[in-house]
Design an enzyme around this catalytic site. Structure first.
Site, PDB file in Angstrom:
ATOM      1  CE  LYS A  42      -4.424   1.065   0.218  1.00 35.80           C
ATOM      2  NZ  LYS A  42      -5.567   0.330  -0.321  1.00 35.80           N
ATOM      3  N   GLY A  64     -19.921   7.566   3.051  1.00 38.05           N
ATOM      4  CA  GLY A  64     -18.892   7.794   2.022  1.00 38.05           C
ATOM      5  C   GLY A  64     -19.577   7.842   0.671  1.00 38.05           C
ATOM      6  N   GLY A  86     -17.884   8.584  -2.403  1.00 40.51           N
ATOM      7  CA  GLY A  86     -16.849   8.696  -3.431  1.00 40.51           C
ATOM      8  C   GLY A  86     -16.935   7.526  -4.389  1.00 40.51           C
ATOM      9  CG  ASN A  87     -14.076   4.628  -7.160  1.00 40.95           C
ATOM     10  OD1 ASN A  87     -14.603   3.527  -7.010  1.00 40.95           O
ATOM     11  ND2 ASN A  87     -13.358   4.920  -8.227  1.00 40.95           N
ATOM     12  CB  ALA A  88     -15.987   2.572  -2.464  1.00 41.28           C
ATOM     13  N   GLY A  89     -18.500   4.356  -2.397  1.00 37.85           N
ATOM     14  CA  GLY A  89     -19.826   4.563  -1.818  1.00 37.85           C
ATOM     15  C   GLY A  89     -20.896   5.010  -2.796  1.00 37.85           C
TER      16      GLY A  89
HETATM   17  P1  NAD Z   1     -12.951   8.484  -2.430  1.00 45.31           P
HETATM   18  O1  NAD Z   1     -11.899   9.456  -2.108  1.00 45.31           O
HETATM   19  O2  NAD Z   1     -13.446   8.364  -3.824  1.00 45.31           O
HETATM   20  O3  NAD Z   1     -14.231   8.768  -1.495  1.00 45.31           O
HETATM   21  C1  NAD Z   1     -14.182   8.880  -0.113  1.00 45.31           C
HETATM   22  C2  NAD Z   1     -15.536   9.375   0.374  1.00 45.31           C
HETATM   23  O4  NAD Z   1     -15.546   9.347   1.809  1.00 45.31           O
HETATM   24  C3  NAD Z   1     -15.844  10.822  -0.026  1.00 45.31           C
HETATM   25  O5  NAD Z   1     -17.217  10.924  -0.332  1.00 45.31           O
HETATM   26  C4  NAD Z   1     -15.541  11.608   1.242  1.00 45.31           C
HETATM   27  O6  NAD Z   1     -16.254  12.827   1.334  1.00 45.31           O
HETATM   28  C5  NAD Z   1     -16.007  10.612   2.283  1.00 45.31           C
HETATM   29  N1  NAD Z   1     -15.459  10.861   3.608  1.00 45.31           N
HETATM   30  C6  NAD Z   1     -14.209  11.242   3.950  1.00 45.31           C
HETATM   31  N2  NAD Z   1     -14.126  11.384   5.277  1.00 45.31           N
HETATM   32  C7  NAD Z   1     -15.343  11.066   5.779  1.00 45.31           C
HETATM   33  C8  NAD Z   1     -15.892  11.021   7.075  1.00 45.31           C
HETATM   34  N3  NAD Z   1     -15.160  11.317   8.138  1.00 45.31           N
HETATM   35  N4  NAD Z   1     -17.181  10.637   7.210  1.00 45.31           N
HETATM   36  C9  NAD Z   1     -17.925  10.326   6.123  1.00 45.31           C
HETATM   37  N5  NAD Z   1     -17.465  10.349   4.874  1.00 45.31           N
HETATM   38  C10 NAD Z   1     -16.191  10.714   4.704  1.00 45.31           C
HETATM   39  O7  NAD Z   1     -12.410   7.089  -1.875  1.00 45.31           O
HETATM   40  P2  NAD Z   1     -12.861   5.614  -2.329  1.00 45.31           P
HETATM   41  O8  NAD Z   1     -11.971   5.178  -3.410  1.00 45.31           O
HETATM   42  O9  NAD Z   1     -14.349   5.596  -2.490  1.00 45.31           O
HETATM   43  O10 NAD Z   1     -12.464   4.782  -1.031  1.00 45.31           O
HETATM   44  C11 NAD Z   1     -13.330   4.688   0.094  1.00 45.31           C
HETATM   45  C12 NAD Z   1     -12.918   3.484   0.936  1.00 45.31           C
HETATM   46  O11 NAD Z   1     -12.968   2.323   0.123  1.00 45.31           O
HETATM   47  C13 NAD Z   1     -11.497   3.554   1.487  1.00 45.31           C
HETATM   48  O12 NAD Z   1     -11.472   2.941   2.764  1.00 45.31           O
HETATM   49  C14 NAD Z   1     -10.709   2.734   0.510  1.00 45.31           C
HETATM   50  O13 NAD Z   1      -9.525   2.207   1.096  1.00 45.31           O
HETATM   51  C15 NAD Z   1     -11.725   1.660   0.201  1.00 45.31           C
HETATM   52  N6  NAD Z   1     -11.445   0.959  -1.053  1.00 45.31           N
HETATM   53  C16 NAD Z   1     -11.440   1.630  -2.242  1.00 45.31           C
HETATM   54  C17 NAD Z   1     -11.133   0.924  -3.411  1.00 45.31           C
HETATM   55  C18 NAD Z   1     -11.155   1.589  -4.752  1.00 45.31           C
HETATM   56  O14 NAD Z   1     -10.930   0.875  -5.750  1.00 45.31           O
HETATM   57  N7  NAD Z   1     -11.437   2.876  -4.851  1.00 45.31           N
HETATM   58  C19 NAD Z   1     -10.849  -0.451  -3.345  1.00 45.31           C
HETATM   59  C20 NAD Z   1     -10.900  -1.100  -2.113  1.00 45.31           C
HETATM   60  C21 NAD Z   1     -11.202  -0.377  -0.971  1.00 45.31           C
END
Ligand code: NAD
Length: 419
Positions: free
Chosen positions: A109, A219, A221-224
């Site tokens: 990572k 959340g 973002g990408n995942a949520g």
């Molecule tokens: P991202 O940056 O696209 O989105 C993150 C989201 O979380 C945003 O909407 C942000 O506003 C929100 N956020 C940040 N702090 C917050 C808080 N305190 N309370 C509520 N919401 C909050 O990131 P992502 O890629 O969606 O990743 C989110 C999670 O998924 C992470 O834990 C990441 O490790 C995990 N993940 C992502 C991937 C991927 O392919 N993107 C793969 C596996 C795991």
């Protein structure tokens, strides 16, 4: 960092998890030692010139936790809270995740300690390129393959690839995954993390009426946001979503496509909290809603000893990495809450990253249908294996996942005569 009896243990959460596993006799003392330590930790400090002409030193990390199953694999996050403990913990999770879903990768990572909101696109490009220059020697298509994570995206992957290829002096698309499709990225990678979790949910709830299943997603973002949209489209009732600004709630269900348009539309700067059609809630309230399914999809460590007693969801699907603190988990388990652990639930991202890497190495380009059908087969296969072991041995899904993952790593370590 923690020092005990002269021993350096980088990650407290990794240690807690491994100690729990040890107590259940899933590992011998020697095997435990093997997994307690990351193989390599690199810290880098490099300068960038900011738009105002000043110099700033940027700090980043790459932790390569284990190479036992193959080259390292794991995303790079840009976040102000990044430190060696956090990156190590995430790299440990990647080690278990790639093993659980049977990919030929170890776990790694990366993280850069910045708040991206404080930097222009030009500055972010300099940070992405500077970071790659610093870690160049220890990464590569057959050494360690990065990908996006929190606050990083296909554009940042494209800058990183370009910098890597400049130094390597040759095209090396398999160096990094999560690239734009035009630059060798895979179809479906952008939605793969959520898609993988969604396939698990479809399996879990296959006999249930979807409109009766209430869901809260933390959340956006990408995942949520992708998960919220997949669930909305499939007829689930997504009653709450949140981002870092706060959340929105409606018992009848939220209009997710409308919220995605609002937050991720043209301007890309909007926060959920400024949307005025729904009741506003904060992130703590979202975590304690009485819903069938809670999906933490933001940062790690959000469910703690303090707020776990208030959690009312019947099931939690960890789309984020490590959203439940290990010390808080027994409280949830005692309440009968079923937890699908992140190493299984969010493995769709790394599975499709593996497909991308394979396509890059062979010069192929798979269709979206092919990618999604292979993803479904792989993740649902892993889910069924975990479910079967959990039911057979009376384990939580997390323990069963760890058991399968660790067994595979130890077996390989023995074959390679590492132990
Ligand atoms: P991202 O940056 O696209 O989105 C993150 C989201 O979380 C945003 O909407 C942000 O506003 C929100 N956020 C940040 N702090 C917050 C808080 N305190 N309370 C509520 N919401 C909050 O990131 P992502 O890629 O969606 O990743 C989110 C999670 O998924 C992470 O834990 C990441 O490790 C995990 N993940 C992502 C991937 C991927 O392919 N993107 C793969 C596996 C795991």
């Amino acid at each position: 960092m923690i020092y005990t009896e002269g021993e350096l243990i980088v990650c407290q959460n990794c240690k807690t998890e491994l100690d729990n596993i040890r107590k259940e006799n899933l590992l011998t003392k020697d095997e435990l030692v093997l997994l307690k330590h990351p193989e390599r930790i690199m810290q880098v400090n490099f300068p960038i010139k900011k738009d105002d002409g000043s110099l700033e030193i940027i700090t980043g990390f790459r932790v390569q936790y284990s190479f036992i199953l193959g080259p390292g694999k794991g995303g790079i996050r840009f976040h102000q809270s990044v430190d060696v403990d956090e990156v190590s913990e995430l790299a440990f999770g990647m080690t278990l995740k790639t093993s659980l879903v049977d990919l030929p990768f170890g776990g790694a990572k990366g993280g850069v300690r910045i708040n991206p909101e404080n930097y222009s696109q030009k500055e972010l490009e300099k940070i992405a390129r500077g970071y790659v220059r610093e870690i160049f020697d220890i990464v590569g298509p057959h050494k360690d393959i990065p990908a996006p994570d929190v606050n990083t995206n296909p554009q940042i992957m494209a800058w990183m690839l370009d910098e890597y290829e400049k130094i390597a002096g040759q095209p090396s698309p398999a160096f990094i995954t999560g690239k734009p499709v035009e630059q060798g990225g895979s179809e479906g990678r952008d939605k793969s993390t959520a898609m993988g979790g969604f396939y698990i949910l479809e399996e879990e709830y296959k006999d249930k009426e979807k409109s009766e299943i209430t869901v809260a997603v933390q959340g956006f973002g990408n995942a949520g946001s992708v998960m919220a949209e997949l669930l909305f489209d499939a007829g689930y009732r997504v009653v709450a979503v949140s981002d870092s600004s706060g959340g929105l709630y409606d018992a009848e269900g939220l209009d997710i496509p409308e919220l995605i348009k609002y937050v991720h539309g043209q301007e890309k700067t909007k926060k959920l909290i400024t949307y005025d059609k729904y009741r506003r809630i904060n992130n703590e309230e979202l975590l304690s809603l009485d819903v069938d399914l809670l999906i933490p999809a933001a940062l790690g460590g959000v469910i703690t000893l303090k707020n776990a007693p208030a959690v009312q969801a019947k099931m939690i699907l960890e789309l984020a990495n490590g959203p439940i603190m290990p010390v808080a988990e027994p409280i949830l388990v005692d309440k009968g809450i079923k937890i699908i652990p992140g190493i299984l639930a969010n493995s769709g991202g790394v599975i499709v990253s593996y497909f991308e890497w394979k396509q890059n190495l062979s010069g192929e380009h798979w269709s979206l249908e092919e990618v999604n059908s292979k993803l479904k087969e792989k993740i649902v296969g892993a889910y069924r294996q975990v479910k079967e072991l959990a039911e057979k041995e009376g384990l939580t899904y997390r323990r069963a996942s760890y058991k399968i993952a660790i067994k595979r790593i130890i077996k390989k370590a023995k074959e390679k005569k590492i132990i």
